[in-house]
Design a protein around this motif. Structure first.
Motif, PDB file in Angstrom:
ATOM      1  N   GLU A 164       3.654  12.930   5.943  1.00 54.84           N
ATOM      2  CA  GLU A 164       3.676  12.167   7.194  1.00 54.84           C
ATOM      3  C   GLU A 164       5.096  11.853   7.679  1.00 54.84           C
ATOM      4  O   GLU A 164       5.292  11.548   8.858  1.00 54.84           O
ATOM      5  CB  GLU A 164       2.893  10.852   7.036  1.00 54.84           C
ATOM      6  CG  GLU A 164       1.390  11.006   7.049  1.00 54.84           C
ATOM      7  CD  GLU A 164       0.843  11.280   5.650  1.00 54.84           C
ATOM      8  OE1 GLU A 164      -0.372  11.167   5.466  1.00 54.84           O
ATOM      9  OE2 GLU A 164       1.648  11.598   4.735  1.00 54.84           O
ATOM     10  N   GLN A 278       9.036  -1.267   2.164  1.00 60.16           N
ATOM     11  CA  GLN A 278       8.295  -0.013   2.257  1.00 60.16           C
ATOM     12  C   GLN A 278       8.093   0.349   3.722  1.00 60.16           C
ATOM     13  O   GLN A 278       7.728  -0.499   4.534  1.00 60.16           O
ATOM     14  CB  GLN A 278       6.935  -0.127   1.566  1.00 60.16           C
ATOM     15  CG  GLN A 278       6.993   0.044   0.064  1.00 60.16           C
ATOM     16  CD  GLN A 278       5.619   0.347  -0.525  1.00 60.16           C
ATOM     17  OE1 GLN A 278       4.598  -0.058   0.012  1.00 60.16           O
ATOM     18  NE2 GLN A 278       5.595   1.068  -1.645  1.00 60.16           N
ATOM     19  N   LYS A 280       5.958   2.654   6.266  1.00 57.36           N
ATOM     20  CA  LYS A 280       4.651   3.296   6.233  1.00 57.36           C
ATOM     21  C   LYS A 280       4.454   4.219   7.428  1.00 57.36           C
ATOM     22  O   LYS A 280       4.860   3.912   8.545  1.00 57.36           O
ATOM     23  CB  LYS A 280       3.550   2.235   6.219  1.00 57.36           C
ATOM     24  CG  LYS A 280       3.572   1.358   4.975  1.00 57.36           C
ATOM     25  CD  LYS A 280       2.418   0.372   4.971  1.00 57.36           C
ATOM     26  CE  LYS A 280       2.433  -0.480   3.699  1.00 57.36           C
ATOM     27  NZ  LYS A 280       1.299  -1.444   3.661  1.00 57.36           N
ATOM     28  N   LYS A 281       3.810   5.342   7.152  1.00 54.92           N
ATOM     29  CA  LYS A 281       3.397   6.274   8.181  1.00 54.92           C
ATOM     30  C   LYS A 281       2.085   6.886   7.727  1.00 54.92           C
ATOM     31  O   LYS A 281       2.050   7.567   6.699  1.00 54.92           O
ATOM     32  CB  LYS A 281       4.449   7.369   8.397  1.00 54.92           C
ATOM     33  CG  LYS A 281       5.100   7.343   9.773  1.00 54.92           C
ATOM     34  CD  LYS A 281       5.950   8.563   9.997  1.00 54.92           C
ATOM     35  CE  LYS A 281       6.443   8.579  11.441  1.00 54.92           C
ATOM     36  NZ  LYS A 281       7.172   9.824  11.751  1.00 54.92           N
ATOM     37  N   GLY A 282       1.030   6.624   8.460  1.00 51.14           N
ATOM     38  CA  GLY A 282      -0.272   7.096   8.024  1.00 51.14           C
ATOM     39  C   GLY A 282      -0.641   6.456   6.704  1.00 51.14           C
ATOM     40  O   GLY A 282      -0.581   5.231   6.543  1.00 51.14           O
ATOM     41  N   ASN A 283      -0.962   7.277   5.742  1.00 52.93           N
ATOM     42  CA  ASN A 283      -1.325   6.774   4.418  1.00 52.93           C
ATOM     43  C   ASN A 283      -0.177   6.879   3.419  1.00 52.93           C
ATOM     44  O   ASN A 283      -0.368   6.627   2.229  1.00 52.93           O
ATOM     45  CB  ASN A 283      -2.534   7.563   3.885  1.00 52.93           C
ATOM     46  CG  ASN A 283      -3.776   7.337   4.726  1.00 52.93           C
ATOM     47  OD1 ASN A 283      -4.053   6.217   5.153  1.00 52.93           O
ATOM     48  ND2 ASN A 283      -4.539   8.404   4.980  1.00 52.93           N
ATOM     49  N   SER A 284       1.007   7.258   3.908  1.00 57.56           N
ATOM     50  CA  SER A 284       2.153   7.470   3.014  1.00 57.56           C
ATOM     51  C   SER A 284       3.218   6.401   3.201  1.00 57.56           C
ATOM     52  O   SER A 284       3.285   5.738   4.250  1.00 57.56           O
ATOM     53  CB  SER A 284       2.766   8.853   3.252  1.00 57.56           C
ATOM     54  OG  SER A 284       1.844   9.878   2.972  1.00 57.56           O
ATOM     55  N   THR A 285       4.065   6.254   2.196  1.00 58.84           N
ATOM     56  CA  THR A 285       5.179   5.299   2.261  1.00 58.84           C
ATOM     57  C   THR A 285       6.434   5.934   1.675  1.00 58.84           C
ATOM     58  O   THR A 285       6.362   6.845   0.842  1.00 58.84           O
ATOM     59  CB  THR A 285       4.869   4.018   1.467  1.00 58.84           C
ATOM     60  OG1 THR A 285       4.683   4.350   0.082  1.00 58.84           O
ATOM     61  CG2 THR A 285       3.633   3.316   2.002  1.00 58.84           C
ATOM     62  N   SER A 315       8.948   7.454  -6.437  1.00 57.54           N
ATOM     63  CA  SER A 315       8.804   7.315  -4.985  1.00 57.54           C
ATOM     64  C   SER A 315      10.042   7.855  -4.261  1.00 57.54           C
ATOM     65  O   SER A 315      11.126   7.936  -4.839  1.00 57.54           O
ATOM     66  CB  SER A 315       8.593   5.849  -4.608  1.00 57.54           C
ATOM     67  OG  SER A 315       9.767   5.085  -4.879  1.00 57.54           O
TER      68      SER A 315
END
Length: 411
Positions: A164, A278, A280-285, A315
């Motif tokens: 993402e 964090q 965040k974009k969509g379901n990702s970080t 990460s």
């Protein structure tokens, strides 16, 4: 500093200036033998600079905000010294040749009474022409270069960048040094140029002020205009702590720090002090980490272990750390992989030569091997921003103020 120490420093500095002047004057004397005007103009300018240097030594104080007169004298001194050093280098080279030629004649017993040949006019003329290059460059740097913002675009590819975040854009600025600003229109232009990049994220990597939080007051409304949909974040640089001011008490110094924290908040920046957030974009970080200043040779407020506390070992991490020396001393070998480090601090010394593909040089490289642009080591990247503002010398020669736009791509 007591008066005796100050007097000794002034005397030594003036002695060095006089020696440089006496040597450089030989080029003027040889070139303009028939003209007393140019020789007189040389000494009038040189003496004026010496008087200015004495005045600057006697009036300089870290306890007062930056003064236009001090900046002007700094520019005048550099304008005087740097071209003369070019002349000195050429003339010294000729003198080495003259001594060598005279020595050969002496051993050959050719005119031993004329040990040193006369100076050659064309050598002096060459020295003056070469010295004109930095002379003109410094004038340009003061009048135009210090606000000659340029946008530098870089694309970085990472195999483990979350899907993402493919195409994430980051605008980095650094080293604002708002206490040195004197042209609202140019600053507004720089802010507008940052917004024109329409990046997802704006990151500021330290030195918002020279010494005092109040330096930022006239510019809060302007910097508040910065916009980024995923947020604006910042860290502290070495100048932000007020360590270069003689505060009346620790309480007053701490009060200044609290005001600076509030300034970051007022201009809409999330100040990271050995902490992380964090994104965040969509379901990702991905993780954005910010440390306080950590630099080789400086007070080290930064704590990287504390800053990454609670983060997953694998990460994707972006670190903001003001001083690029932090990268070599700790970051590149850190247990957790820091994918990208963003720094500033060096300003490229506000003086150097950069011709893409041909040369990239500044005297600051001898203090900071990683001093400007993109570096990679052990699979980890460092980008060193050349700075948005300027400090002490009110100009930039060959190293222009920078707005960096980084695009992250998934490999």
């Amino acid at each position: 500093m007591n008066s005796i120490t100050l007097f000794i420093r002034i005397a030594i500095f003036l002695a060095v200036l006089v020696l440089i002047d006496l040597y450089a004057y030989q080029a003027f004397k040889t070139t303009f033998r028939a003209s007393s005007f140019f020789r007189m103009a040389y000494w009038i300018f040189s003496v004026a600079v010496m008087i200015g240097v004495v005045y600057a030594f006697l009036t300089f104080s870290r306890d007062t905000p930056p003064q236009t007169s001090f900046s002007f004298l700094m520019a005048l001194m550099i304008l005087s010294i740097v071209p003369k050093l070019i002349i000195l280098t050429v003339m010294l080279s000729e003198d080495i040749w003259r001594v060598g030629e005279g020595t050969l004649k002496l051993f050959a017993k050719e005119k031993p009474d004329e040990f040193l040949p006369d100076r050659r006019k064309f050598v002096s003329q060459t020295a003056l022409v070469l010295s004109a290059i930095p002379f003109i460059g410094i004038i340009h740097g003061v009048l135009i270069g210090r606000y000659r913002y340029r946008v530098i675009n870089k694309t970085l590819t990472f195999d483990d960048l979350p899907e993402e975040f493919d195409g994430l854009t980051i605008t980095q600025i650094s080293d604002v040094h708002s206490g040195s600003f004197d042209n609202p229109e140019k600053i507004q232009y720089g802010i507008d140029l940052i917004n024109e990049q329409q990046s997802d994220l704006i990151l500021f990597t330290g030195d918002l002020v020279n010494n005092r939080a109040e330096e930022m007051e006239p510019w809060i409304d302007v910097f508040s205009q910065l916009k980024a949909p995923m947020g604006k974040y910042s860290i502290l640089g070495n100048h932000d702590y007020g360590d270069y001011v003689n505060w009346p008490s620790d309480a007053v110094k701490q009060e200044n720090m609290e005001k600076l924290y509030q300034v970051h908040e007022r201009i809409g920046f999330g100040l990271l002090r050995n902490e992380n957030v964090q994104l965040k974009k969509g379901n990702s970080t991905i993780d954005l980490v910010g440390v306080e200043n950590w630099g080789n040779g400086f007070v080290q407020h930064g704590d990287l272990k504390k800053a990454v506390s609670g983060l997953a070992h694998d990460s994707f991490k972006i670190l903001m750390s003001h001083d690029p020396s932090h990268f070599d001393y700790e970051v590149k070998n850190f247990a957790q992989k820091i994918h990208l480090t963003l720094s500033g601090h060096t300003h490229g010394m506000q003086f150097g030569i950069e011709i893409p593909g041909f040369i990239k040089w500044s005297p600051v490289k001898y203090r900071y091997p990683k001093w400007a642009g993109l570096y990679e080591d052990l699979g980890r990247y460092l980008y060193v921003n050349r700075g948005f503002g300027f400090l002490a010398f009110p100009g930039r020669v060959g190293i222009w103020p920078e707005i960096t736009v980084l695009t992250l791509k998934k490999g």
